[in-house]
Write a protein that holds these residues in place. Sequence first.
Motif, PDB file in Angstrom:
ATOM      1  N   SER A  81      43.549  27.945  36.316  1.00  0.00           N
ATOM      2  CA  SER A  81      42.189  28.071  35.790  1.00  0.00           C
ATOM      3  C   SER A  81      42.020  29.435  35.143  1.00  0.00           C
ATOM      4  O   SER A  81      42.349  30.464  35.750  1.00  0.00           O
ATOM      5  CB  SER A  81      41.148  27.898  36.908  1.00  0.00           C
ATOM      6  N   ALA A  82      41.528  29.459  33.901  1.00  0.00           N
ATOM      7  CA  ALA A  82      41.287  30.715  33.188  1.00  0.00           C
ATOM      8  C   ALA A  82      39.945  31.284  33.611  1.00  0.00           C
ATOM      9  O   ALA A  82      38.933  30.587  33.608  1.00  0.00           O
ATOM     10  CB  ALA A  82      41.313  30.478  31.682  1.00  0.00           C
ATOM     11  N   GLN A  83      39.965  32.575  33.988  1.00  0.00           N
ATOM     12  CA  GLN A  83      38.749  33.247  34.441  1.00  0.00           C
ATOM     13  C   GLN A  83      38.583  34.550  33.672  1.00  0.00           C
ATOM     14  O   GLN A  83      38.754  35.629  34.205  1.00  0.00           O
ATOM     15  CB  GLN A  83      38.823  33.531  35.948  1.00  0.00           C
ATOM     16  N   GLY A  84      38.288  34.466  32.392  1.00  0.00           N
ATOM     17  CA  GLY A  84      38.143  35.681  31.600  1.00  0.00           C
ATOM     18  C   GLY A  84      39.479  36.359  31.415  1.00  0.00           C
ATOM     19  O   GLY A  84      40.404  35.805  30.824  1.00  0.00           O
ATOM     20  N   ALA A  85      39.617  37.579  31.972  1.00  0.00           N
ATOM     21  CA  ALA A  85      40.826  38.365  31.773  1.00  0.00           C
ATOM     22  C   ALA A  85      41.878  38.103  32.836  1.00  0.00           C
ATOM     23  O   ALA A  85      42.923  38.752  32.834  1.00  0.00           O
ATOM     24  CB  ALA A  85      40.478  39.855  31.743  1.00  0.00           C
ATOM     25  N   PHE A  86      41.648  37.180  33.750  1.00  0.00           N
ATOM     26  CA  PHE A  86      42.656  36.839  34.745  1.00  0.00           C
ATOM     27  C   PHE A  86      42.619  35.332  34.965  1.00  0.00           C
ATOM     28  O   PHE A  86      41.868  34.601  34.321  1.00  0.00           O
ATOM     29  CB  PHE A  86      42.423  37.599  36.066  1.00  0.00           C
ATOM     30  N   TRP A  87      43.465  34.848  35.895  1.00  0.00           N
ATOM     31  CA  TRP A  87      43.519  33.410  36.140  1.00  0.00           C
ATOM     32  C   TRP A  87      43.753  33.157  37.615  1.00  0.00           C
ATOM     33  O   TRP A  87      44.101  34.066  38.367  1.00  0.00           O
ATOM     34  CB  TRP A  87      44.612  32.760  35.291  1.00  0.00           C
ATOM     35  N   THR A  88      43.508  31.921  38.009  1.00  0.00           N
ATOM     36  CA  THR A  88      43.708  31.540  39.403  1.00  0.00           C
ATOM     37  C   THR A  88      44.662  30.354  39.470  1.00  0.00           C
ATOM     38  O   THR A  88      44.762  29.561  38.534  1.00  0.00           O
ATOM     39  CB  THR A  88      42.382  31.170  40.096  1.00  0.00           C
ATOM     40  N   LEU A  89      45.354  30.265  40.614  1.00  0.00           N
ATOM     41  CA  LEU A  89      46.301  29.169  40.843  1.00  0.00           C
ATOM     42  C   LEU A  89      45.889  28.387  42.073  1.00  0.00           C
ATOM     43  O   LEU A  89      45.651  28.971  43.136  1.00  0.00           O
ATOM     44  CB  LEU A  89      47.714  29.722  41.034  1.00  0.00           C
ATOM     45  N   SER A  90      45.800  27.089  41.935  1.00  0.00           N
ATOM     46  CA  SER A  90      45.577  26.194  43.063  1.00  0.00           C
ATOM     47  C   SER A  90      46.877  25.446  43.360  1.00  0.00           C
ATOM     48  O   SER A  90      47.481  24.859  42.466  1.00  0.00           O
ATOM     49  CB  SER A  90      44.467  25.181  42.757  1.00  0.00           C
ATOM     50  N   ASN A  91      47.300  25.504  44.619  1.00  0.00           N
ATOM     51  CA  ASN A  91      48.498  24.793  45.064  1.00  0.00           C
ATOM     52  C   ASN A  91      48.050  23.472  45.670  1.00  0.00           C
ATOM     53  O   ASN A  91      47.532  23.420  46.789  1.00  0.00           O
ATOM     54  CB  ASN A  91      49.258  25.644  46.086  1.00  0.00           C
TER      55      ASN A  91
ATOM     56  N   VAL B 291      45.344  35.723  40.500  1.00  0.00           N
ATOM     57  CA  VAL B 291      46.636  36.328  40.151  1.00  0.00           C
ATOM     58  C   VAL B 291      46.364  37.598  39.352  1.00  0.00           C
ATOM     59  O   VAL B 291      45.729  37.539  38.291  1.00  0.00           O
ATOM     60  CB  VAL B 291      47.502  35.355  39.339  1.00  0.00           C
ATOM     61  N   PRO B 292      46.839  38.768  39.818  1.00  0.00           N
ATOM     62  CA  PRO B 292      46.460  40.030  39.199  1.00  0.00           C
ATOM     63  C   PRO B 292      47.406  40.520  38.109  1.00  0.00           C
ATOM     64  O   PRO B 292      47.214  41.617  37.578  1.00  0.00           O
ATOM     65  CB  PRO B 292      46.492  41.000  40.393  1.00  0.00           C
ATOM     66  N   PHE B 293      48.448  39.759  37.757  1.00  0.00           N
ATOM     67  CA  PHE B 293      49.462  40.259  36.840  1.00  0.00           C
ATOM     68  C   PHE B 293      49.157  39.849  35.403  1.00  0.00           C
ATOM     69  O   PHE B 293      48.727  38.728  35.144  1.00  0.00           O
ATOM     70  CB  PHE B 293      50.846  39.725  37.210  1.00  0.00           C
ATOM     71  N   GLU B 294      49.445  40.748  34.453  1.00  0.00           N
ATOM     72  CA  GLU B 294      49.299  40.384  33.045  1.00  0.00           C
ATOM     73  C   GLU B 294      50.388  39.402  32.628  1.00  0.00           C
ATOM     74  O   GLU B 294      50.157  38.488  31.851  1.00  0.00           O
ATOM     75  CB  GLU B 294      49.362  41.635  32.162  1.00  0.00           C
ATOM     76  N   PHE B 295      51.600  39.599  33.134  1.00  0.00           N
ATOM     77  CA  PHE B 295      52.690  38.644  32.954  1.00  0.00           C
ATOM     78  C   PHE B 295      52.972  38.028  34.314  1.00  0.00           C
ATOM     79  O   PHE B 295      53.083  38.752  35.307  1.00  0.00           O
ATOM     80  CB  PHE B 295      53.971  39.325  32.458  1.00  0.00           C
ATOM     81  N   SER B 296      53.090  36.721  34.363  1.00  0.00           N
ATOM     82  CA  SER B 296      53.333  36.055  35.648  1.00  0.00           C
ATOM     83  C   SER B 296      54.330  34.927  35.453  1.00  0.00           C
ATOM     84  O   SER B 296      54.448  34.355  34.363  1.00  0.00           O
ATOM     85  CB  SER B 296      52.036  35.482  36.223  1.00  0.00           C
ATOM     86  N   ARG B 297      55.011  34.604  36.536  1.00  0.00           N
ATOM     87  CA  ARG B 297      55.939  33.480  36.531  1.00  0.00           C
ATOM     88  C   ARG B 297      55.721  32.682  37.812  1.00  0.00           C
ATOM     89  O   ARG B 297      55.974  33.177  38.911  1.00  0.00           O
ATOM     90  CB  ARG B 297      57.378  33.974  36.440  1.00  0.00           C
ATOM     91  N   ILE B 298      55.198  31.465  37.673  1.00  0.00           N
ATOM     92  CA  ILE B 298      55.046  30.567  38.813  1.00  0.00           C
ATOM     93  C   ILE B 298      56.401  29.934  39.086  1.00  0.00           C
ATOM     94  O   ILE B 298      56.995  29.310  38.196  1.00  0.00           O
ATOM     95  CB  ILE B 298      54.009  29.466  38.531  1.00  0.00           C
TER      96      ILE B 298
END
Length: 248
Positions: free
Chosen positions: A55-65, A95-102
């Motif tokens: 989910s996009a939340q402005g300048a960051f995003w969230t992950l639901s498992n 998720v606080p990272f600008e670059f992320s890898r799930i």
Amino acid sequence: MYSIIVVPPPTTEAEPARTRRQLAPGERLTFGRSERDNDLIVPHDGVSRRAGAISAQGAFWTLSNLCAHQTYVVENPEGAGEHIKVGPGRLDAPVPFEFSRIVLPAAGDLLAIDVWAPRHDYLRTEGGLDGDTTAPAFSVDRSKRYFAVLAALCEPRLRGAPHAPLPTVDQVVDRLRPNWPAASRTSVQWNIDYLAVKLRLKPGPESAEPGARLNGKKESLVSLALRFDLVREDDLTVLTAAAPRRTR
């Protein structure tokens, strides 16, 4: 404005090109094995039918498992092992990272979904004019490795040779390695590709053709950076300064 860019894993060895998905604030992308239940299909027998949601939340995003039995790991490729865990059933983990890898464990395989969050929001100065603030034309973080890659590309022309040929990827790797021992052709090319998207030189994923030429991309990046002073001669200190200490 799109704030989150999702790069899914390749579906087969014969299909290495990956179609990126862009999410605007408030938009949600579900992923998993089932074609009926998801926006992004991950066709692997070891992936749950409904595996998760971004989910996009402005300048960051969230992950639901959405998996009932498997923990997901979200890595920071720049963080020297920095990562967070999202346990089974956890919803909307930020998720606080600008670059992320799930990283999805899948029956002995590890599948990676890259997520980029290139949008930066800044504090509005008190006492300023009323109304909407002007959006910055380009937003770069000089503490990130992508900026060091951009500085290395611009260095020859900033050193007084305006028509110098651009360094090759291998030369950029060698230039960055003293402060970034893990630098490689793959990581440098990944950052160049990220810069092309971040600085809007590359069309959106719905229209971009796979396999864009790297040389043309580098030339466009350097031309834009120098024209608008995104990289100045003073910024070349990022190539020689001691590597910053990373904190969680």
